[in-house]
Enzyme design. Sequence first.
Site, PDB file in Angstrom:
ATOM      1  N   MET A 160     -10.947 -58.353   9.862  1.00 49.83           N
ATOM      2  CA  MET A 160     -10.440 -59.502  10.621  1.00 49.83           C
ATOM      3  C   MET A 160     -10.644 -59.279  12.117  1.00 49.83           C
ATOM      4  O   MET A 160     -10.955 -60.202  12.866  1.00 49.83           O
ATOM      5  CB  MET A 160      -8.972 -59.752  10.286  1.00 49.83           C
ATOM      6  N   PHE A 203      20.780 -33.348  16.965  1.00 56.62           N
ATOM      7  CA  PHE A 203      19.554 -33.215  16.170  1.00 56.62           C
ATOM      8  C   PHE A 203      19.420 -34.398  15.220  1.00 56.62           C
ATOM      9  O   PHE A 203      20.344 -34.764  14.514  1.00 56.62           O
ATOM     10  CB  PHE A 203      19.601 -31.899  15.377  1.00 56.62           C
ATOM     11  N   GLN A 204      18.252 -35.010  15.222  1.00 56.22           N
ATOM     12  CA  GLN A 204      17.936 -36.184  14.396  1.00 56.22           C
ATOM     13  C   GLN A 204      18.885 -37.346  14.644  1.00 56.22           C
ATOM     14  O   GLN A 204      19.234 -38.090  13.734  1.00 56.22           O
ATOM     15  CB  GLN A 204      17.880 -35.813  12.909  1.00 56.22           C
ATOM     16  N   LYS A 227      27.414 -38.847   8.830  1.00 58.07           N
ATOM     17  CA  LYS A 227      27.527 -37.864   7.747  1.00 58.07           C
ATOM     18  C   LYS A 227      28.983 -37.564   7.379  1.00 58.07           C
ATOM     19  O   LYS A 227      29.316 -37.392   6.208  1.00 58.07           O
ATOM     20  CB  LYS A 227      26.804 -36.564   8.151  1.00 58.07           C
ATOM     21  N   GLU A 265       9.013 -42.979   4.623  1.00 57.15           N
ATOM     22  CA  GLU A 265      10.101 -43.956   4.535  1.00 57.15           C
ATOM     23  C   GLU A 265       9.623 -45.409   4.624  1.00 57.15           C
ATOM     24  O   GLU A 265      10.242 -46.308   4.066  1.00 57.15           O
ATOM     25  CB  GLU A 265      11.147 -43.699   5.623  1.00 57.15           C
TER      26      GLU A 265
END
Lengths: 163, 589
Positions: free
Chosen positions: B497, B130-131, B180, B68
């Site tokens: 760096m 969940f999630q 949802k 993502e």
Amino acid sequence: MRHIISVLLENESGALARLVGLFAQRGYNIDSLNVAPTDDPTLSRLTLVTHGNDQVIEQISKQLHKLIEVVKVSDISEAAHIERELMLVKVKANGNQREEVKRCADIFRGQIIDVTPTTYTIQLVGTGDKLDAFIQALGATPILEVVRSGASGIARGEKTLAL
Amino acid sequence: MTSQTKPDDKSAATTKAPEMLSGAAMVIRALADEGVEYLYGYPGGAVLHIYDALFQQNKVKHVLVRHEQAATHMADAYARASGKAGVVLVTSGPGATNAVTGIATAYMDSIPMVVLTGQVMSHLIGDDAFQETDMLGISRPICKHNMSVRRPEDIPYLIKKAFHIAQTGRPGPVVLDIPKDMTMPNQKFPYQYPAEINLRSYQPKQQGHAGQIKKAVTALLAAKKPVLYAGGGVIMGQAAEELTELAQLLNLPVTNTLMGLGAYPAGDKQFIGMLGMHGSYEANQSMHHADLILAVGARFDDRVTNNTKKFCPDATIIHIDIDPASISKTVNAHIPIVGLVKPVLTDMLAVLKQKKKKLDSAALQSWWQQIAQWRAVHGGRYDNAAPLLKPQYVIEQVAKITKGDAYVCSDVGQHQMFAAQYYPFNKPNRWINSGGLGTMGFGLPAAMGVKLNYPDADVVCVTGEGSIQMNIQELSTCKQYGLGVKIINLNNGYLGMVKQWQDMNYESRYASSYMDSLPDFVKLAEAYGHVGIRVTKPEELQPALERAFALKDQLVFLDIHVDPKEHVYPMQVPGGAMNEMFLSKTERT
């Protein structure tokens, strides 16, 4: 220096969290915070007491303005204003202490709003300094509980913070 | 505090009955009505209804990434190249948290983006379902605004509002959290996409204050040693043309910030280079000695100012910025102008043309002579004699083969600074890098986002073996969508760096900056179905670049082994003034 910042805020879910979060993220102080809906239920009015130098206060004001839900911001302590705070104090009040506490409350123009055989609950309104002074004046009286609302403020005269 | 601003019902009054759509279908339709062509994302439980709606239409195309974070950088880079908000769709929980780095990256650089995050069903919110993660809470400090859907019928309004907030004022990412149950396919609601949004609490300024603009012009005309300091606001504000006109009308020296590269053409004689930590010697000297600084769409970032207490002691500062909070935040502005850069510069030009005055030409002449002397001191020199390839040389050769006209998408580290210093950006929106947050892993997805939207352009990803491995999985996405990005991997085997700082400040104790067990990048590219070319000697570079850029539609991974000892110079001395710099490993001002 101490400043009192008044904010008109959209009365939306998450708006207050965003505002408080801003202070935490940017390391600004909140000495007290007081918030409730106004006569227009879509708007909340918030009074925030903070301290900092001029640059910090300017940044606070600008950063508050940047929040999408903030409608208006004003540092009311920049001009003539009125500031009030509500305090509820529960004290132990037995025997001749009862008379002493009552007298003290009267002097400060407080009201006893709840009474039991052993306690008084006093309501007092004023500036923060006055509330501090009352607590001092209670002296040896055992304080059981103190609840303070934090300051709310309004500008004097015709100046308003409204839509 | 629960009531939600509702769409204006009056605007919904039309003659024909509005179409009935599910929440999921409304999400996609609203994006189509907003003119969104690509949606970058990754499916998951909470957004399956939306993905199903996406499947059943063909206006909005979806790009499936492999992580993502890459979706957010693709959308972000599209926004940087086009000026329009990029759009991301991810699921709840881990999908949303994986997007966090990308949202923060866009926020720090003021990039417009709309991120749609799935959420668990409304009745499960707060149950540790969940999630489930509190994405509004997580994203609050790293986005311009966030909102959640409370009623499916609000979806068109909220999506319009998200675009409005993301793209106006000081741009930034906006997160819209969608539980949802707001997208149930069998629950349909009247759909109408609002033509515009008017928020009483958000009315960003457009025009600058006329009085302030006049004051600024007067100060500018009185200057003897002026510098025009232009930042990312000029790029995102699409004001490069006006800026160039102003600079050339008055013969002003121009320096661009890292975010502002391309705002003024690097090939022009009035350009004095980038300023700041790895800015040019002449830019930093000019800033320090200036008597007037005209800051346009720049925010006096700490990587520019060095120690603010020692910053430009003699300068009157005019600061043009859309965000009042950026003005006098770190450095006090004497003449602040709040407004969009484009109209403010247009107004300044009008006042100047009306006045028909120029700066004192003798003073300006001697200022330019002084700048020419500073230019001669360092002038971007580097030692190209060693047997090993120098990263600076590689960038110069990439610039040559792309005629300085590529989109250059960079990762973060030494290679980023070399690209900023040695690639001449003559147009805005061509330099795509994570300036504020410094996000390693940005480069490849950014290049993908640009290549997808500008398929005919040369798109280069300048990276290192450290950064590229942070989103290397996207080579797979590149194959799926045929994204012919050219990857210039400046491979020095070190986190360059970090190593440079360890050389300079920690007596070369390379704590965890050595990259052991590197993959064979050529084989890796080939495993993903791309072309890989390794370059280890200077003479191999030219043919490799020629071959890579001749393969128009192919992704070519150029693994270029460069001198691991090279440092980025000039470099400001920490805690010093603008003009206190290291010029090489042995020289300092």
